[in-house]
Structures are given as structure tokens and as C-alpha cells.
Design a protein around this motif. Structure first.
Motif, PDB file in Angstrom:
ATOM      1  N   SER A 141      56.516   8.077   9.565  1.00  0.00           N
ATOM      2  CA  SER A 141      56.285   6.625   9.585  1.00  0.00           C
ATOM      3  C   SER A 141      57.584   5.871   9.860  1.00  0.00           C
ATOM      4  O   SER A 141      57.599   4.891  10.611  1.00  0.00           O
ATOM      5  CB  SER A 141      55.680   6.176   8.251  1.00  0.00           C
ATOM      6  OG  SER A 141      54.435   6.784   8.028  1.00  0.00           O
TER       7      SER A 141
ATOM      8  N   ARG B 244      58.374   6.266  13.522  1.00  0.00           N
ATOM      9  CA  ARG B 244      57.460   5.469  14.336  1.00  0.00           C
ATOM     10  C   ARG B 244      57.847   3.989  14.316  1.00  0.00           C
ATOM     11  O   ARG B 244      57.785   3.304  15.344  1.00  0.00           O
ATOM     12  CB  ARG B 244      56.021   5.651  13.842  1.00  0.00           C
ATOM     13  CG  ARG B 244      54.976   5.105  14.807  1.00  0.00           C
ATOM     14  CD  ARG B 244      53.581   5.559  14.479  1.00  0.00           C
ATOM     15  NE  ARG B 244      53.172   5.168  13.151  1.00  0.00           N
ATOM     16  CZ  ARG B 244      52.975   6.008  12.135  1.00  0.00           C
ATOM     17  NH1 ARG B 244      53.151   7.303  12.318  1.00  0.00           N
ATOM     18  NH2 ARG B 244      52.615   5.563  10.958  1.00  0.00           N
ATOM     19  N   GLU B 245      58.281   3.496  13.163  1.00  0.00           N
ATOM     20  CA  GLU B 245      58.740   2.109  13.048  1.00  0.00           C
ATOM     21  C   GLU B 245      60.016   1.898  13.859  1.00  0.00           C
ATOM     22  O   GLU B 245      60.186   0.875  14.529  1.00  0.00           O
ATOM     23  CB  GLU B 245      58.976   1.766  11.572  1.00  0.00           C
ATOM     24  CG  GLU B 245      59.450   0.349  11.311  1.00  0.00           C
ATOM     25  CD  GLU B 245      58.409  -0.713  11.631  1.00  0.00           C
ATOM     26  OE1 GLU B 245      58.812  -1.871  11.873  1.00  0.00           O
ATOM     27  OE2 GLU B 245      57.208  -0.386  11.661  1.00  0.00           O
TER      28      GLU B 245
ATOM     29  N   ILE C 298      60.917   3.520  16.538  1.00  0.00           N
ATOM     30  CA  ILE C 298      60.546   3.524  17.953  1.00  0.00           C
ATOM     31  C   ILE C 298      60.010   2.164  18.389  1.00  0.00           C
ATOM     32  O   ILE C 298      60.269   1.699  19.499  1.00  0.00           O
ATOM     33  CB  ILE C 298      59.492   4.626  18.221  1.00  0.00           C
ATOM     34  CG1 ILE C 298      60.109   6.009  18.049  1.00  0.00           C
ATOM     35  CG2 ILE C 298      58.911   4.507  19.628  1.00  0.00           C
ATOM     36  CD1 ILE C 298      59.078   7.118  18.002  1.00  0.00           C
ATOM     37  N   SER C 299      59.259   1.528  17.510  1.00  0.00           N
ATOM     38  CA  SER C 299      58.662   0.234  17.848  1.00  0.00           C
ATOM     39  C   SER C 299      59.707  -0.875  17.962  1.00  0.00           C
ATOM     40  O   SER C 299      59.470  -1.905  18.591  1.00  0.00           O
ATOM     41  CB  SER C 299      57.619  -0.157  16.796  1.00  0.00           C
ATOM     42  OG  SER C 299      58.243  -0.494  15.569  1.00  0.00           O
ATOM     43  N   GLN C 300      60.889  -0.653  17.350  1.00  0.00           N
ATOM     44  CA  GLN C 300      61.918  -1.698  17.329  1.00  0.00           C
ATOM     45  C   GLN C 300      63.011  -1.507  18.371  1.00  0.00           C
ATOM     46  O   GLN C 300      63.661  -2.462  18.776  1.00  0.00           O
ATOM     47  CB  GLN C 300      62.578  -1.732  15.941  1.00  0.00           C
ATOM     48  CG  GLN C 300      61.639  -2.127  14.826  1.00  0.00           C
ATOM     49  CD  GLN C 300      62.288  -1.976  13.458  1.00  0.00           C
ATOM     50  OE1 GLN C 300      63.420  -1.515  13.334  1.00  0.00           O
ATOM     51  NE2 GLN C 300      61.558  -2.368  12.417  1.00  0.00           N
ATOM     52  N   ASP C 301      63.224  -0.260  18.797  1.00  0.00           N
ATOM     53  CA  ASP C 301      64.388   0.005  19.631  1.00  0.00           C
ATOM     54  C   ASP C 301      64.147   1.247  20.496  1.00  0.00           C
ATOM     55  O   ASP C 301      63.200   1.998  20.275  1.00  0.00           O
ATOM     56  CB  ASP C 301      65.616   0.239  18.742  1.00  0.00           C
ATOM     57  CG  ASP C 301      66.932  -0.009  19.475  1.00  0.00           C
ATOM     58  OD1 ASP C 301      66.887  -0.303  20.690  1.00  0.00           O
ATOM     59  OD2 ASP C 301      67.988   0.097  18.829  1.00  0.00           O
TER      60      ASP C 301
ATOM     61  N   VAL D 274      52.566   9.862  21.080  1.00  0.00           N
ATOM     62  CA  VAL D 274      52.456   8.499  21.603  1.00  0.00           C
ATOM     63  C   VAL D 274      51.921   8.609  23.026  1.00  0.00           C
ATOM     64  O   VAL D 274      52.570   9.214  23.893  1.00  0.00           O
ATOM     65  CB  VAL D 274      53.820   7.783  21.584  1.00  0.00           C
ATOM     66  CG1 VAL D 274      53.692   6.377  22.171  1.00  0.00           C
ATOM     67  CG2 VAL D 274      54.389   7.738  20.172  1.00  0.00           C
TER      68      VAL D 274
ATOM     69  N   LYS E 245      50.257   6.485  26.325  1.00  0.00           N
ATOM     70  CA  LYS E 245      50.035   5.191  26.973  1.00  0.00           C
ATOM     71  C   LYS E 245      49.397   5.421  28.331  1.00  0.00           C
ATOM     72  O   LYS E 245      49.889   6.243  29.107  1.00  0.00           O
ATOM     73  CB  LYS E 245      51.353   4.415  27.123  1.00  0.00           C
ATOM     74  CG  LYS E 245      51.975   3.990  25.797  1.00  0.00           C
ATOM     75  CD  LYS E 245      53.274   3.225  26.011  1.00  0.00           C
ATOM     76  CE  LYS E 245      53.895   2.811  24.686  1.00  0.00           C
ATOM     77  NZ  LYS E 245      55.200   2.120  24.876  1.00  0.00           N
TER      78      LYS E 245
ATOM     79  N   GLN F  10      53.898  10.039  26.194  1.00  0.00           N
ATOM     80  CA  GLN F  10      55.191   9.373  26.254  1.00  0.00           C
ATOM     81  C   GLN F  10      56.211  10.026  25.324  1.00  0.00           C
ATOM     82  O   GLN F  10      57.329  10.313  25.713  1.00  0.00           O
ATOM     83  CB  GLN F  10      55.038   7.884  25.878  1.00  0.00           C
ATOM     84  CG  GLN F  10      54.111   7.110  26.780  1.00  0.00           C
ATOM     85  CD  GLN F  10      54.652   6.986  28.193  1.00  0.00           C
ATOM     86  OE1 GLN F  10      55.833   6.718  28.388  1.00  0.00           O
ATOM     87  NE2 GLN F  10      53.798   7.206  29.181  1.00  0.00           N
TER      88      GLN F  10
END
Length: 243
Positions: free
Chosen positions: A14, A17-18, A20-23, A117, A119, A124
Motif C-alpha cells: 500500500s 502504491r501511494e 507511485i501515485s505521487q511521483d 498496474v 492501463k 505498466q
């Protein structure tokens, strides 16, 4: 390789994953923690680990060059990397319990949780979570669990084991990226727990049946030889192997 060490987190998967979502995260970024409070396993199970005794970490891997239909090879690569590490540490009688638990004899010493992940129907990245029992010696209400220390009698340096696993992940991912799928699959199948041995299974309805594990399909389903020489494939939600 970038390693981020945490004293505690609810889940390294987790956390990664967080991140990755930010940077933008570089390949083989590792999130490692001494204490994982809400570790997860396959099928929603909980991975319990004593603080500072075991390896609980997640690895970010760019898998954009891998076809989505070959996503199970990421699981194979991970299992083989852990298995190779344990062989190097002289842990005996290691096998892979489908899909990617690692056993020594009949005892579970490592669990893996991979979250891909995807897409636009393209792979990805993979978040590869690994929980390896290293120096823990007591497993309350977990009779099938063991650790490297229980098996070998030795105390291991966690950072050294972590580095060995990551180096072996790199080794097998290089093989995957060259497209040598046959080698990975045959090596994985060679180490499958209870391969070609009479085994008892339970299906999703709770019914028990017997068969022989023969291997896995390219998409990761378990191939079981049933009565009357019928070869049937099962996915993770359809079957469980009973000891």
C-alpha cells in the motif's frame, strides 16, 4: 536500486502504491519495514510477522515490456528468485506451492502478493510484496509455518537476505525480458510442491477430490490430472491443495 526503510507501516504494498501515485518511482525501488501492521496475503488472507525478525518488503518493477497475457510469469520470476536465494543460504527441501508460496518440506516460510498496474489493457508496473520468515521462532496457531532460523539453527542478517532476493529478482527478470519463457516455466514446474504425487484438493464448493499436479498453463492456472486421464486446469479461486 533505492531502498526505503520504515520502522512501521500498515502494508509495504500500500505504501509503494501511494508512492507511485505521487511521483515517478525508479525500477527496483524497495519499501522495507520492521513492523507491518496490516500485511496481506493471497485471497485476502493476513500475513502476520513479528517485528524486526523477518523480511517484509515490496519491490517496484517496471513491466511495460511484458504482454498482459504473460503476467503470471511475474509470479514465476518472484518465486524463483526467493527459491534461488534460499538455495544459496543452504535451506533444504525447498519447493513452490502454487502459485507462489515457498515451502521448506511442508512448512511455509515465504508468501508473495503481487499487484499489477494495468492501463488500457497493457501491463505498466508490478508491486511485488514478499514476506519471508527469517529469525522468528514462534508461530502461534500457525502449525504449517516455519522460518530460516527454525530450519537451519542460524541467525540471519535481514539486510543481506533482502539484497540477495533483489539481486535474484533482477536475474530472473532479465531472463523474462529476453523472452525465454520456456526456461522460466520449466524451472518453476520442476520445483512445484507435490508435482506428480497423488494429492487431495478442495474445490470452491468445498468438495474434495484427488489428482496429480502436472504443471501450470501459460496464464498460471494449475494443471491437475484427474481420474480417467482427464487434464483439467484450475485458477486460484477454484481450487485449494490440502496437505
Amino acid at each position: 536500486m533505492r531502498i526505503i526503510k520504515l520502522d512501521a507501516t500498515n502494508s509495504t504494498n500500500s505504501y509503494l502504491r501511494e508512492l507511485i501515485s505521487q511521483d515517478i518511482v525508479e525500477d527496483f525501488t524497495i519499501i522495507s519495514t520492521k513492523n507491518q501492521t496490516l500485511g496481506r496475503g493471497q485471497m485476502g488472507t493476513v500475513w502476520a510477522s513479528e517485528s524486526s525478525k523477518n523480511l517484509t518488503f515490496s519491490c517496484f518493477k517496471d513491466v511495460s515490456g511484458i504482454h498482459v497475457e504473460h503476467s503470471f510469469y511475474i509470479s514465476m520470476v518472484t518465486a524463483l528468485a526467493v527459491l534461488k536465494t534460499l538455495q544459496e543460504l543452504a535451506i533444504p527441501k525447498i519447493s513452490i506451492k502454487w502459485p507462489n508460496d515457498i515451502l521448506s518440506e511442508n512448512k511455509k516460510i515465504c508468501g508473495v502478493l503481487i499487484e499489477n498496474v494495468i492501463k488500457q489493457s497493457q501491463l505498466q508496473a508490478s508491486i511485488i510484496g514478499i514476506g519471508l520468515n527469517v529469525n522468528q521462532t514462534e508461530f502461534d496457531n500457525l502449525p504449517q509455518a516455519s522460518s530460516l532460523k527454525l530450519i537451519s539453527g542460524k541467525v540471519f542478517v535481514l539486510d543481506e537476505v533482502l539484497l540477495a532476493v533483489v539481486l535474484n529478482l533482477k536475474y530472473y527478470f532479465e531472463i523474462l525480458q529476453t523472452g525465454n519463457l520456456e526456461f522460466l516455466k520449466s524451472t518453476y514446474e520442476t520445483h512445484l510442491f507435490r508435482k506428480n504425487k497423488p494429492s487431495t484438493f478442495k474445490n470452491a464448493e468445498g468438495l474434495m477430490f484427488s489428482g496429480f499436479i502436472k504443471g501450470v498453463s501459460n496464464d498460471g492456472k494449475l494443471q491437475v490430472l484427474l481420474e480417467d486421464d482427464i487434464l483439467k486446469v484450475f485458477d486460484l479461486k477454484e481450487i485449494s491443495l490440502l496437505y
